[in-house]
Design a protein around this motif. Structure first.
Motif: not given
Lengths: 339, 255
Positions: A153, A183, A186-187, A190, A204, A207, A210-211, A241, A244, A248
């Motif tokens: 991650r 942010d 928080d990321l 998690s 989720e 998240l 935020r990402y 996860l 996310q 990404e």
């Protein structure tokens, strides 16, 4: 009913509503019958005939057993493990005896009740033991999966570039710098959270947003994200996860290497008792390929399998110049889990 | 006299941050920003006319990666000194040290930036050899070859090249439409682009994809030999006897 619960792996009955569990029961019992037939009969042909004869007796019973277990699965889940096992064996034996008796009453089968009861008990115990072994074999895998989730991650490239972007903001827009750091926090929270716990889809999605905010800051107008979340049930449960990393990836492979702006699509919806998530990004032909795709997918696939067994799937394909990842999983909620 | 600096980074906040830092250290190292670029190709386009003395060059950029940008710029007569900037790349950093190339890590510190600029002020542009060694170290293959025309760099996509032929001092580079001369040894090109080109003769590499077939040539007073027929150009190139068996296999494998 959940097949994964914190710290109690070794003391859980199998989830009799899980397709994987049902399939394993069916395959195991039939294999057992086939082996028994092969052992009892001198020729292959005779053994096959015997097996077909047995199957005519066995399949309806199996169907009944599996259906009843499916129905009472939530009740069994509330019992302590030992009582649960006893209940399952008693139930299986009782059903076998009733079935046998019903058939004998119709003068169809000569086999005595005792034999049916014995084999039913044996099959039930062996299978319970097998599922228990499987759970034990998987629990180190879970810890491992958690670690891998962490390692795969944190893309250092992302972390350092994000910190750099925040540094650039501190003087000219302190408010946005603060939000970006929140942010990021928080990321990362998690990322280091317990990877064995279900999370709510709404969390989720938060998240994901935020990402996306961090990436938006770095990439500006180069990144356009279209969100289609109206049909996403916020109470759905899923492994943490799972989405996310896919977003990404979409940014890393579909936007960052491009000189022009590109669009990423995030669509999450419920269809009946399934959850469908789809993430799309442009396919870029030019330039050297960026590594690291495989690992994220394998990790997600593995964790979905640990949580949902055979009931979840991950698919990737290229469609009209767009790279699409689709995840399908059962619609599971807190209420359904408790039910 | 202030130092003329060019900034190349694909992320706007990263460029802003560098500008901020340059202001912070202005008392120590006076600088003037003469240009900015948002990706590799833009850097190639804008830098030559900018008069930049130092290039702050992000290595992870779209369009063209930083290292390749530096290699094309190395052809300029008065190319800038280059300070590479990277968020995180362990391999690149190890190789920078090895090849004596200057680099900064993101987030960049003011002090480090000042030191790098002072050093760069007196330094020359990194040499093509240094940069080639860096690329080889990272197994990075260029997407373009370049020809420098006065204050302009002409890029030729490697995938458009049909053949490369050594001729005395230069290598002739042939695409379907044009011919260019470049100053790079054929042997180095062969090594870098081994997956794309195959040697047909002591002095010639052709694109594997461009090979259409072979023709037998039988000059009256000489032994017969083979000529390669290429896609999109009329010229036939002779195949040396030594390379023939290997070439025949490549074409046979392709079916």
């Amino acid at each position: 009913m959940p097949s994964i619960r914190q710290n109690t792996y070794s003391d859980l009955l199998p989830d009799f509503r899980n397709l994987g569990v049902i399939a394993r029961v069916l395959v195991a019992v039939n294999t057992f019958a086939l082996v028994a037939a092969a052992y009892a009969m001198p020729t292959v042909r005779a053994a096959l005939e015997r097996f077909i004869e047995d199957a005519a007796f066995l399949e309806p019973l199996l169907f009944i057993e599996v259906s009843v277990l499916f129905a009472v699965s939530p009740l069994l889940g509330r019992l302590r493990y030992a009582y649960g096992c006893i209940a399952v064996v008693v139930l299986v034996v009782a059903l076998a005896v009733i079935y046998q008796a019903a058939l004998s009453g119709l003068q169809l089968s000569p086999a005595p009740l005792g034999r049916a009861a014995f084999f039913a008990a044996l099959a039930a115990s062996v299978l319970l033991g097998y599922f228990q072994l499987m759970v034990k074999a998987f629990s180190p895998a879970l810890a491992e999966a958690r670690l891998q989730a962490l390692q795969s991650r944190i893309r250092p490239h992302f972390l350092f570039n994000s910190l750099n972007a925040v540094l650039a903001l501190i003087r000219r827009d302190p408010g946005r710098a603060e939000r970006t750091l929140e942010d990021l926090a928080d990321l990362f929270r998690s990322l280091v959270s317990d990877a064995r716990r279900f999370v709510r889809l709404s969390d989720e999605i938060a998240l994901l947003e935020r990402y996306a905010a961090i990436e938006q800051l770095r990439l500006g107008e180069r990144l356009r994200i279209t969100w289609e979340l109206d049909a996403a049930p916020s109470d759905a449960l899923l492994p943490p996860l799972v989405l996310q990393p896919l977003l990404e990836n979409a940014v890393y492979h579909g936007i960052e290497p491009a000189t022009e702006a590109g669009e990423v699509l995030v669509r999450i919806e419920r269809r009946g008792d399934r959850i469908l998530a789809r993430i799309e990004n442009p396919v870029l032909d030019a330039g050297p390929e960026r590594a690291g795709n495989r690992m994220a997918f394998d990790n997600i696939r593995e964790r979905l399998a640990l949580f949902f067994d055979a009931e979840a799937r991950v698919e990737t394909r290229v469609d009209a110049g767009r790279y699409c990842v689709e995840i399908e999983m059962p619609y599971l909620t807190q209420e359904r889990r408790a039910a | 006299m202030s130092l003329r600096v060019f900034i190349a980074d694909d992320e706007a906040p990263a460029r802003d941050r560098l500008k901020e830092l340059l202001q912070d250290i202005a008392a120590d190292v006076p600088t003037e920003i003469v240009g900015e670029a948002r990706h590799g190709l833009e850097t190639i386009e804008r830098l030559p006319g900018s008069g930049a003395q130092v290039l702050l060059l992000d290595i992870e950029m779209p369009g063209m990666r930083g290292l390749e940008v530096a290699r094309h710029l190395a052809g300029l007569d008065s190319g800038p000194a280059v300070v590479f900037v990277t968020a995180h790349d362990k391999h690149a950093v190890e190789a920078f040290e090895l090849n004596a190339l200057d680099y900064l890590l993101k987030p960049v510190r003011a002090q480090r930036l000042a030191a790098a600029l002072k050093k760069a002020a007196g330094a020359r542009a990194p040499s093509g050899e240094q940069l080639a060694a860096q690329s080889a170290h990272l197994s990075e293959v260029r997407e373009y070859l370049s020809v420098t025309e006065r204050h302009r760099i002409v890029l030729v996509p490697v995938r458009d090249i049909v053949f490369l032929r050594a001729e005395q001092k230069y290598v002739t580079l042939r695409t379907k439409g044009r011919t260019h001369l470049i100053e790079e040894p054929l042997i180095a090109l062969e090594r870098e682009f081994a997956r794309r080109f195959v040697r047909i003769h002591r002095n010639c590499l052709v694109a594997r994809d461009a090979i259409r077939g072979f023709e037998r040539a039988a000059p009256s007073n000489d032994e017969p030999h083979w000529l390669v027929v290429l896609d999109g150009i009329d010229e036939r190139l002779p195949v040396s006897r030594r390379q023939w068996p290997m070439l025949r296999e490549i074409v046979a494998d392709r079916g």
